[in-house]
Design a protein around this motif. Structure first.
Motif, short mmCIF file in Angstrom:
data_model
loop_
_atom_site.label_atom_id
_atom_site.label_comp_id
_atom_site.label_asym_id
_atom_site.label_seq_id
_atom_site.Cartn_x
_atom_site.Cartn_y
_atom_site.Cartn_z
N ALA A 1 -7.76 -0.40 4.66
CA ALA A 1 -7.55 -1.59 4.31
C ALA A 1 -7.20 -2.50 5.25
N PHE B 1 -1.80 -4.32 -2.75
CA PHE B 1 -2.90 -5.12 -1.93
C PHE B 1 -3.29 -6.40 -2.41
N ASP B 2 -4.23 -6.00 -3.71
CA ASP B 2 -5.16 -7.11 -4.09
C ASP B 2 -4.13 -8.13 -4.87
N LEU C 1 0.85 -1.03 -0.04
CA LEU C 1 -0.15 -0.12 -0.14
C LEU C 1 0.85 1.33 0.02
#
Lengths: 299, 275
Positions: free
Chosen positions: B184, B73-74, B36
């Motif tokens: 998040a 992140f994903d 991030l």
């Protein structure tokens, strides 16, 4: 690409195209925001020329090519508007009058067909050592301009008409909605506004860090440093003009909602002191960059 | 000497380059941020400091800097590693024309074209990673052993890399130090990158693939890395791999500050120039 080329292509052109290629934007409020975005980018060009970051001749061409057109658009847009309409013409609007005096003087010069690139400088002057940090600020700014959530936040709290704001803001937004919007940069108006608030705060924190770095490196004496910081803050100030009652009220609503979601999300995960620190971080970043400062005009 | 910035177009839309205007530019340095993170926040201090550093004339002016970004992140580490490899193929040995000059289809005054940067051909490549970025680089290196890619001859400098696991408590603390990343935190379990950084199986595979490849291609410089941790590291496990350049820890530095040069701390810069 030279930084002036990138600034022109990546930052000026998208706004310029919105103005010159949109026949008649539906929302008058959005038009006011577009005008201020263009003025803001012009102020960056103006400062970059003063510092020597942008070459003069090419910057003059950039001014004539993009800004002369858009300032003409602004003038005709203003001239055409009947005074009887509900909202005041742009140049009488609170948003425009909220700009610092030097910016309004430069806009007036431009509207009169002049070339204001060398007028009303910040007083810092040509500083080769400042070019790299200025470019860092430019990189941050260009990214902010592309950020759809930050733009939605800006429109919501500063420009959207009251009825639309009430309707959209009253829609519920959960932490999950905010999270999905965080990942995809798409979501309901309320989620985008909340995300935009955190993005603006992040931007403010990064700008504050660059300004602190300039201070630590001793690039400028204290008087010039003050002038530089003052100019940077004044270029941004319109984005969070809390002297307007509506904006201040909406800003508080957004801040309270973010605080509530943050408590809901973090309290089960982290000690109370840590959660408090995140709240402070978010608020302090914005305060440092957007707190109204006295405008120091060069002698 | 000046340095100019250029944003990349889709699909590398948030990546950017800082291009040197030295006619003898000979190398590319690619910076890869962490979980991030973003290119500016993690690396901006380099942008401001390398210009005035004593090594500016001999080293930094001869190199273009690239700040790569990815879905940290994903996406899982392998997906990000493949994305990095595609980016390296895009910029090495020669970066695309649209980051060097204004293309004809852009509405711009003609005089701007006189500012175009000349084409360049790099001979050297350095990859600099922070945190998750370090693991992404190492995974890309082992993938690159099986597919033709410029990465195998690169030099690696890794600051606080997540190559040996993470410390969840410290990880939470790091996310809470950002105005936006706290969002998040509640959904950390849904991050494929976080899953990989916590998977001992995944980490062991990357380690073993690297060690095996060293036996086959000892001339591939990218299989060895210079790894730097701060003495106050509490986000990732500060464990280096065997055979890596064992650099002493940076005293007083934590996970975030170890890679940020500032007045009185230019080690992040010299770690790269001496790599």
């Amino acid at each position: 690409m030279h930084r002036l080329q990138e600034f022109a292509v990546g930052t000026i052109v998208p706004e310029w195209e919105r103005v010159t290629r949109t026949a008649e934007p539906v929302d008058e409020s959005e038009r006011a925001m577009m005008a201020l975005l263009i003025i803001e980018s012009f102020l960056w060009l103006h400062l970059g020329v003063e510092l020597g970051a942008f070459p003069r001749n090419a910057s003059e061409d950039v001014f004539s090519f993009y800004y002369a057109t858009t300032f003409r658009w602004l003038k005709s847009y203003d001239d055409r508007r009947p005074r009887s309409q509900r909202q005041p013409p742009f140049l009488d609007s609170a948003a425009y009058l909220g700009l610092p005096e030097f910016a309004r003087a430069l806009v007036r010069m431009s509207l009169d067909g002049g070339n204001p690139l060398y007028e009303r400088p910040s007083g810092v002057g040509e500083r080769p050592a400042l070019v790299a940090p200025f470019q860092s600020l430019l990189i941050l700014y260009s990214r902010l301009c592309r950020d759809t959530a930050a733009r939605r936040f800006l429109f919501g709290i500063g420009f959207q008409n009251a009825d639309d704001w009430r309707t959209q803001w009253s829609q519920p937004c959960t932490t999950e909605d905010l999270f999905k919007t965080f990942l995809s940069a798409e979501g309901s108006p309320a989620a985008m506004i909340l995300l935009g608030y955190t993005r603006l705060s992040e931007y403010a924190r990064n700008v504050n860090e660059v300004l602190k770095n300039i201070e630590d490196l001793g690039i400028l004496d204290s008087a010039r440093l003050f002038q530089f910081k003052d100019r940077i803050r004044n270029i941004h100030a319109w984005r969070l003009n809390l002297s307007s009652g509506d904006t201040a009220q909406r800003f508080d609503q957004v801040r309270e909602q973010v605080d509530r979601l943050m408590d809901e999300a973090l309290t089960p995960l982290a000690p109370e002191d840590d959660v408090k620190r995140v709240h402070e971080l978010l608020a302090k970043s914005l305060e440092l960059l957007f707190d109204s400062q006295p405008v120091l005009e060069p002698a | 000497m000046g340095r100019y910035y250029s944003w990349f177009k889709t699909p590398n839309i948030d990546s950017f380059a800082l291009l040197s205007d030295d006619p003898d530019v000979a190398g590319a340095i690619v910076f890869v941020h962490g979980f991030l993170g973003d290119p500016h926040e993690t690396w901006y201090a380099f942008q401001d400091l390398v210009i005035s550093h004593p090594t500016a004339a001999t080293y930094w002016n001869k190199r273009d800097l690239f700040f790569f970004t990815y879905k940290s992140f994903d996406d899982g580490i392998e997906t990000s590693a493949r994305s990095l490899l595609r980016f390296l193929n895009l910029i090495f040995p020669s970066p695309p024309a649209n980051i060097l000059s204004i293309l004809d289809d852009v509405h711009a005054p003609k005089s701007l074209a006189s500012l175009d940067s000349p084409a360049r051909a790099y001979r050297q490549l350095v990859l600099v990673g922070h945190s998750e970025g370090g693991l992404v680089i190492r995974k890309a290196v082992v993938i690159g052993e099986k597919e033709a890619n410029p990465i195998s001859k690169a030099k690696l400098v890794l600051f606080a890399p997540a190559i040996s696991g993470v410390n969840p408590a410290g990880f939470y603390g790091m996310l809470m130090a950002s105005p936006a990343n706290w969002i998040a935190l509640v959904s950390l379990g849904r991050s494929f990158a976080y899953r990989d950084m916590n998977s001992s199986r995944f980490l062991t595979d990357v380690t073993n693939d690297t060690l095996d490849a060293r036996n086959i291609h000892p001339e591939h410089t990218a299989l060895w890395a210079k790894v730097i941790f701060g003495s106050k590291e509490d986000v990732v496990e500060p464990v280096k791999w065997p055979g890596d350049n064992q650099v002493a820890e940076e005293v007083g530095k934590n996970h975030l500050s170890v890679c940020k040069p500032k007045r009185g701390y230019d080690r992040p810069i010299t770690h790269i120039t001496e790599s």
